[in-house]
Enzyme design. Structure first.
Site, mmCIF file in Angstrom:
data_model
loop_
_atom_site.group_PDB
_atom_site.id
_atom_site.type_symbol
_atom_site.label_atom_id
_atom_site.label_comp_id
_atom_site.label_asym_id
_atom_site.label_seq_id
_atom_site.Cartn_x
_atom_site.Cartn_y
_atom_site.Cartn_z
ATOM 1 N N ASP A 8 0.861 -1.172 0.000
ATOM 2 C CA ASP A 8 0.000 0.000 0.000
ATOM 3 C C ASP A 8 0.904 1.231 0.000
ATOM 4 O O ASP A 8 2.125 1.112 -0.140
ATOM 5 C CB ASP A 8 -0.978 -0.028 1.187
ATOM 6 C CG ASP A 8 -0.311 0.107 2.548
ATOM 7 O OD1 ASP A 8 0.928 0.249 2.632
ATOM 8 O OD2 ASP A 8 -1.041 0.065 3.555
ATOM 9 N N CYS A 65 2.945 -3.192 4.204
ATOM 10 C CA CYS A 65 2.045 -2.107 4.600
ATOM 11 C C CYS A 65 2.676 -1.444 5.821
ATOM 12 O O CYS A 65 3.877 -1.613 6.050
ATOM 13 C CB CYS A 65 0.629 -2.624 4.868
ATOM 14 S SG CYS A 65 0.445 -3.771 6.252
ATOM 15 N N GLY A 66 1.915 -0.725 6.601
ATOM 16 C CA GLY A 66 2.480 -0.033 7.753
ATOM 17 C C GLY A 66 3.058 -0.979 8.792
ATOM 18 O O GLY A 66 4.162 -0.786 9.276
ATOM 19 N N THR A 67 2.297 -2.024 9.141
ATOM 20 C CA THR A 67 2.755 -2.985 10.151
ATOM 21 C C THR A 67 3.007 -4.380 9.594
ATOM 22 O O THR A 67 3.632 -5.188 10.268
ATOM 23 C CB THR A 67 1.710 -3.146 11.276
ATOM 24 O OG1 THR A 67 0.508 -3.682 10.708
ATOM 25 C CG2 THR A 67 1.445 -1.820 11.975
ATOM 26 N N GLY A 68 2.484 -4.688 8.434
ATOM 27 C CA GLY A 68 2.546 -6.039 7.885
ATOM 28 C C GLY A 68 1.362 -6.879 8.326
ATOM 29 O O GLY A 68 1.051 -7.908 7.721
ATOM 30 N N ILE A 69 0.671 -6.445 9.349
ATOM 31 C CA ILE A 69 -0.423 -7.236 9.921
ATOM 32 C C ILE A 69 -1.646 -7.261 9.007
ATOM 33 O O ILE A 69 -2.212 -8.324 8.746
ATOM 34 C CB ILE A 69 -0.792 -6.708 11.321
ATOM 35 C CG1 ILE A 69 0.400 -6.872 12.265
ATOM 36 C CG2 ILE A 69 -2.014 -7.438 11.875
ATOM 37 C CD1 ILE A 69 0.250 -6.129 13.587
ATOM 38 N N GLY A 70 -2.055 -6.114 8.509
ATOM 39 C CA GLY A 70 -3.228 -6.063 7.632
ATOM 40 C C GLY A 70 -3.028 -6.876 6.370
ATOM 41 O O GLY A 70 -3.940 -7.580 5.914
ATOM 42 N N LYS A 136 0.619 -30.262 11.060
ATOM 43 C CA LYS A 136 -0.004 -28.980 11.395
ATOM 44 C C LYS A 136 -0.335 -28.193 10.128
ATOM 45 O O LYS A 136 -1.416 -27.602 10.015
ATOM 46 C CB LYS A 136 0.920 -28.176 12.315
ATOM 47 C CG LYS A 136 1.176 -28.880 13.639
ATOM 48 C CD LYS A 136 2.336 -28.277 14.377
ATOM 49 C CE LYS A 136 2.764 -29.191 15.519
ATOM 50 N NZ LYS A 136 4.070 -28.844 16.029
#
Length: 149
Positions: A8, A65-70, A136
């Site tokens: 982004d 992105c800003g945090t990688g989380i989104g 897993k």
């Protein structure tokens, strides 16, 4: 290796650093955008890249992105994709070795360019080790199959 990239507006500068690094390593890199720092929503980029990975068009992908989380949350909604947001070398390595993550997510507000390149290198140098993690990952794949049906 064929690698997809996406970011982004917050991740654009770091994506460009990662792209230059991957290109210098002779990887085939396809940039899904954004092409500049104009505002863009990370889900719009993440879903296109994740679908391309799930379809087998790319070996791996890097999203920023800003945090990688989104980016990670969005990419993980695409069946067949395992995306990991990382900020340290050990997690980048384990994302591949234990979780068979094909998508690395970075936060431009979390890691600088030097660390980002280090994380990419650790992740690219790692391969899925199977072993105890195989069952897993198989369970994650079964969840994807349930969602896809």
């Amino acid at each position: 290796m064929k690698i997809a990239l996406g970011a982004d507006h917050l991740g654009f500068p770091l994506k460009e650093t990662v792209k230059a690094h991957l290109t210098a390593l002779d990887h085939e890199v396809v940039d899904f955008g954004v092409p500049d720092a104009r505002e863009a929503d990370y889900p719009d980029i993440a879903v296109v890249v994740a679908r391309a990975v799930a379809a087998g068009a790319f070996d791996r992908a890097v999203l920023v992105c800003g945090t990688g989380i989104g980016m990670a949350i969005t990419a993980n909604k695409v069946p067949g994709v395992r995306a990991a947001s990382v900020s340290d070398p050990y997690s980048a390595e384990r994302a591949r070795k234990s979780n068979d993550a094909q998508v690395l997510c970075l936060g431009a507000r979390v890691v600088g360019p030097e660390v980002a390149v280090l994380l990419v290198d650790h992740w690219l140098a790692s391969e899925f080790q199977a072993g105890g993690s195989a069952r897993k990952v198989a369970k994650m794949n079964a969840l994807d199959a349930e969602r896809a049906s």
